[in-house]
Design a protein around this motif. Structure first.
Motif, mmCIF file in Angstrom:
data_model
loop_
_atom_site.group_PDB
_atom_site.id
_atom_site.type_symbol
_atom_site.label_atom_id
_atom_site.label_comp_id
_atom_site.label_asym_id
_atom_site.label_seq_id
_atom_site.Cartn_x
_atom_site.Cartn_y
_atom_site.Cartn_z
ATOM 1 N N ALA A 54 -3.877 39.038 -69.553
ATOM 2 C CA ALA A 54 -4.269 38.557 -70.880
ATOM 3 C C ALA A 54 -5.638 37.891 -70.846
ATOM 4 O O ALA A 54 -6.450 38.064 -71.763
ATOM 5 N N ASP A 55 -5.911 37.139 -69.789
ATOM 6 C CA ASP A 55 -7.210 36.470 -69.672
ATOM 7 C C ASP A 55 -8.351 37.478 -69.628
ATOM 8 O O ASP A 55 -9.404 37.276 -70.241
ATOM 9 N N ILE A 56 -8.156 38.566 -68.906
ATOM 10 C CA ILE A 56 -9.201 39.580 -68.811
ATOM 11 C C ILE A 56 -9.261 40.410 -70.090
ATOM 12 O O ILE A 56 -10.335 40.865 -70.501
ATOM 13 N N ALA A 57 -8.109 40.590 -70.739
ATOM 14 C CA ALA A 57 -8.087 41.336 -72.002
ATOM 15 C C ALA A 57 -8.900 40.634 -73.084
ATOM 16 O O ALA A 57 -9.409 41.285 -74.004
ATOM 17 N N VAL A 58 -9.028 39.315 -72.982
ATOM 18 C CA VAL A 58 -9.859 38.573 -73.933
ATOM 19 C C VAL A 58 -11.290 39.085 -73.899
ATOM 20 O O VAL A 58 -12.002 39.066 -74.912
ATOM 21 N N TRP A 59 -11.719 39.557 -72.741
ATOM 22 C CA TRP A 59 -13.051 40.160 -72.617
ATOM 23 C C TRP A 59 -13.019 41.653 -72.965
ATOM 24 O O TRP A 59 -13.907 42.159 -73.646
ATOM 25 N N ALA A 60 -12.005 42.349 -72.486
ATOM 26 C CA ALA A 60 -11.976 43.807 -72.615
ATOM 27 C C ALA A 60 -11.764 44.272 -74.053
ATOM 28 O O ALA A 60 -12.403 45.243 -74.492
ATOM 29 N N ILE A 113 -16.430 42.083 -66.438
ATOM 30 C CA ILE A 113 -16.872 40.689 -66.539
ATOM 31 C C ILE A 113 -15.699 39.745 -66.294
ATOM 32 O O ILE A 113 -15.793 38.776 -65.529
ATOM 33 N N GLY A 114 -14.570 40.018 -66.945
ATOM 34 C CA GLY A 114 -13.394 39.174 -66.760
ATOM 35 C C GLY A 114 -12.899 39.178 -65.329
ATOM 36 O O GLY A 114 -12.512 38.128 -64.800
ATOM 37 N N CYS A 115 -12.905 40.339 -64.689
ATOM 38 C CA CYS A 115 -12.459 40.427 -63.298
ATOM 39 C C CYS A 115 -13.397 39.673 -62.363
ATOM 40 O O CYS A 115 -12.957 39.024 -61.411
ATOM 41 N N ARG A 116 -14.685 39.760 -62.625
ATOM 42 C CA ARG A 116 -15.652 39.026 -61.802
ATOM 43 C C ARG A 116 -15.421 37.519 -61.897
ATOM 44 O O ARG A 116 -15.507 36.803 -60.901
ATOM 45 N N LEU A 117 -15.116 37.056 -63.100
ATOM 46 C CA LEU A 117 -14.875 35.629 -63.287
ATOM 47 C C LEU A 117 -13.609 35.171 -62.566
ATOM 48 O O LEU A 117 -13.527 34.019 -62.120
ATOM 49 N N ARG A 118 -12.623 36.059 -62.447
ATOM 50 C CA ARG A 118 -11.371 35.711 -61.779
ATOM 51 C C ARG A 118 -11.372 36.084 -60.310
ATOM 52 O O ARG A 118 -10.423 35.758 -59.585
ATOM 53 N N GLY A 119 -12.402 36.804 -59.847
ATOM 54 C CA GLY A 119 -12.487 37.181 -58.449
ATOM 55 C C GLY A 119 -11.471 38.224 -58.021
ATOM 56 O O GLY A 119 -10.966 38.186 -56.896
ATOM 57 N N ILE A 120 -11.161 39.174 -58.922
ATOM 58 C CA ILE A 120 -10.197 40.211 -58.586
ATOM 59 C C ILE A 120 -10.849 41.587 -58.743
ATOM 60 O O ILE A 120 -11.814 41.733 -59.492
ATOM 61 N N PRO A 121 -10.345 42.609 -58.049
ATOM 62 C CA PRO A 121 -10.948 43.947 -58.124
ATOM 63 C C PRO A 121 -10.616 44.633 -59.450
ATOM 64 O O PRO A 121 -9.447 44.680 -59.857
ATOM 65 N N LEU A 122 -11.626 45.176 -60.104
ATOM 66 C CA LEU A 122 -11.428 45.875 -61.370
ATOM 67 C C LEU A 122 -10.486 47.076 -61.235
ATOM 68 O O LEU A 122 -9.624 47.282 -62.099
ATOM 69 N N PRO A 123 -10.603 47.916 -60.168
ATOM 70 C CA PRO A 123 -9.699 49.062 -60.067
ATOM 71 C C PRO A 123 -8.223 48.670 -60.060
ATOM 72 O O PRO A 123 -7.394 49.357 -60.662
ATOM 73 N N ALA A 124 -7.888 47.577 -59.387
ATOM 74 C CA ALA A 124 -6.485 47.144 -59.335
ATOM 75 C C ALA A 124 -6.005 46.731 -60.718
ATOM 76 O O ALA A 124 -4.885 47.051 -61.129
ATOM 77 N N TRP A 125 -6.846 46.010 -61.452
ATOM 78 C CA TRP A 125 -6.484 45.601 -62.819
ATOM 79 C C TRP A 125 -6.343 46.815 -63.724
ATOM 80 O O TRP A 125 -5.407 46.888 -64.537
ATOM 81 N N VAL A 266 -3.512 43.013 -51.469
ATOM 82 C CA VAL A 266 -3.723 41.778 -52.224
ATOM 83 C C VAL A 266 -4.549 42.113 -53.458
ATOM 84 O O VAL A 266 -5.652 42.646 -53.345
ATOM 85 N N VAL A 267 -4.025 41.822 -54.644
ATOM 86 C CA VAL A 267 -4.759 42.100 -55.880
ATOM 87 C C VAL A 267 -5.367 40.843 -56.480
ATOM 88 O O VAL A 267 -6.323 40.913 -57.253
ATOM 89 N N GLU A 268 -4.805 39.700 -56.114
ATOM 90 C CA GLU A 268 -5.331 38.425 -56.601
ATOM 91 C C GLU A 268 -5.206 37.415 -55.477
ATOM 92 O O GLU A 268 -4.115 36.913 -55.195
ATOM 93 N N PRO A 269 -6.310 37.119 -54.780
ATOM 94 C CA PRO A 269 -6.255 36.344 -53.542
ATOM 95 C C PRO A 269 -5.514 35.021 -53.640
ATOM 96 O O PRO A 269 -4.828 34.633 -52.703
ATOM 97 N N ASP A 270 -5.652 34.285 -54.735
ATOM 98 C CA ASP A 270 -5.029 32.962 -54.830
ATOM 99 C C ASP A 270 -3.676 32.989 -55.516
ATOM 100 O O ASP A 270 -3.158 31.961 -55.930
ATOM 101 N N ALA A 271 -3.072 34.174 -55.630
ATOM 102 C CA ALA A 271 -1.806 34.282 -56.358
ATOM 103 C C ALA A 271 -0.670 33.571 -55.641
ATOM 104 O O ALA A 271 0.265 33.080 -56.259
ATOM 105 N N SER A 272 -0.753 33.476 -54.273
ATOM 106 C CA SER A 272 0.330 32.846 -53.521
ATOM 107 C C SER A 272 0.080 31.387 -53.224
ATOM 108 O O SER A 272 0.806 30.762 -52.476
ATOM 109 N N GLY A 273 -0.980 30.820 -53.799
ATOM 110 C CA GLY A 273 -1.234 29.397 -53.628
ATOM 111 C C GLY A 273 -2.287 29.084 -52.597
ATOM 112 O O GLY A 273 -2.517 27.934 -52.269
ATOM 113 N N GLY A 274 -2.961 30.122 -52.033
ATOM 114 C CA GLY A 274 -4.052 29.863 -51.105
ATOM 115 C C GLY A 274 -3.617 29.988 -49.658
ATOM 116 O O GLY A 274 -2.461 30.216 -49.331
#
Length: 329
Positions: A54-60, A113-125, A266-274
């Motif tokens: 949803a956060d990235i969809a705000v941009w997309a 843009i949204g993926c860059r801000l969250r530090g996640i790969p666009l292809p995975a999203w 790993v699609v979101e590096p900090d998803a497990s708490g670091g």
């Protein structure tokens, strides 16, 4: 006389007091919400955090709406800038006119843009959202039904769409191409979900499969339409666009499978708490000052204990040496 047909709405807008509720916009909104909901479930299943989609969809989404409208206005410019036309109509998005090609292209920029801000790969999203986009298109096509637009050739089939007289249209029964594409998009969504589960698609290949499957259906559906369009070598512009995009999607799918097989671990590096170090650092900061003092005192006590142990070990050694000297004497 036609005994069976699909009726068209007498109007595409309902007024709630001074507020107009337009069927076209309503279908687009429903499609967006369903796409985000489904994409969120798929993202979490792949190890991502709830809410990221949803956060990235705000941009997309805003980028996609602008891109879709730009594509439509550019490719059908005669509808807005021709003789006797009003260019202001180009901004009336509620009257219909969104090109999926422009929506996906510019929407991808917003998603990047949204993926860059969250530090996640666009292809995975994109892989997570691919089936949801197809479902959103299925809902969006019903907006064309409300506006009585984008129908096919005349027919007397039982599922023909009845069109009334209006601007740029003649009353009659026509192929409901909006319905054909809606059903095709639902089939594409099901295909991508199945293939993703069966073959563990990753690195953008689920999205590429969606693009290729949608384009293959868009070619024959577009060929049936009778609304005004630009033609190149006897084919509608959108047919050529679908062919080119289909080829690009297939090429990407094949090359990606060779260069980056498998799926992202790993699609979101900090998803497990670091990482463990980060957790340790946080825990260290959370220790009270008194406790820290006690912790620091432990090594000192340990050193004293070592010294006492050394002294204790030295005494027996001294006694033994004295006993040895006594025997010698």
């Amino acid at each position: 006389m036609d005994l069976a047909y699909i009726p068209s709405p007498s109007t595409g807008v309902i007024h709630l007091g001074p507020i107009p509720l337009r069927g076209y916009a309503f279908c687009i909104i429903i499609g967006v919400f369903v796409a985000v909901w489904l994409g969120n479930k798929r993202w979490i299943a792949r190890g991502g955090k709830p809410g990221t989609v949803a956060d990235i969809a705000v941009w997309a989404v805003p980028f996609g709406l602008v891109g879709g409208r730009l594509y439509h206005v550019i490719t059908d410019y005669q509808l807005y800038f021709g003789e006797g036309r009003d260019w202001v109509d180009a901004f009336k998005i509620w009257e219909g006119g969104l090109g999926i090609w422009g929506a996906i292209a510019l929407g991808a920029v917003g998603a990047w843009i949204g993926c860059r801000l969250r530090g996640i790969p666009l292809p995975a999203w994109a892989d997570a959202l691919a089936p949801g986009i197809a479902v959103a298109q299925a809902f969006g096509r019903w907006g064309n039904w409300f506006n009585q637009e984008l129908y096919g050739r005349a027919t007397d089939l039982p599922w023909a769409l009845k069109i009334s007289d209006g601007p740029n249209r003649v009353a009659g029964t026509y192929h409901p191409t909006f319905l054909y594409e809606s059903l095709w998009c639902l089939g594409v969504a099901a295909l991508v979900i199945w293939a993703d589960r069966r073959f563990k698609l990753g690195h953008g290949r689920a999205f590429a499969l969606y693009v290729a499957a949608y384009c293959s259906g868009r070619v024959w559906i577009e060929y049936m339409r009778v609304d005004e369009a630009h033609h190149i070598l006897g084919l509608r512009l959108n047919v050529w666009t679908a062919i080119v995009v289909f080829v690009l999607a297939v090429v990407y799918f094949v090359l990606s499978a060779k260069l980056r097989p498998g799926r992202e671990t790993v699609v979101e590096p900090d998803a497990s708490g670091g990482s463990g170090e980060a957790v340790a650092a946080v825990d260290a900061e959370a220790v009270p000052a008194d406790a820290k003092a006690d912790v620091k005192a432990v090594p000192a006590e340990s050193e004293d204990a070592k010294a006492e142990a050394a002294d204790a070990g030295a005494k027996p050694a001294t006694s033994l040496s004295k006993a040895a000297e006594a025997d010698k004497s």
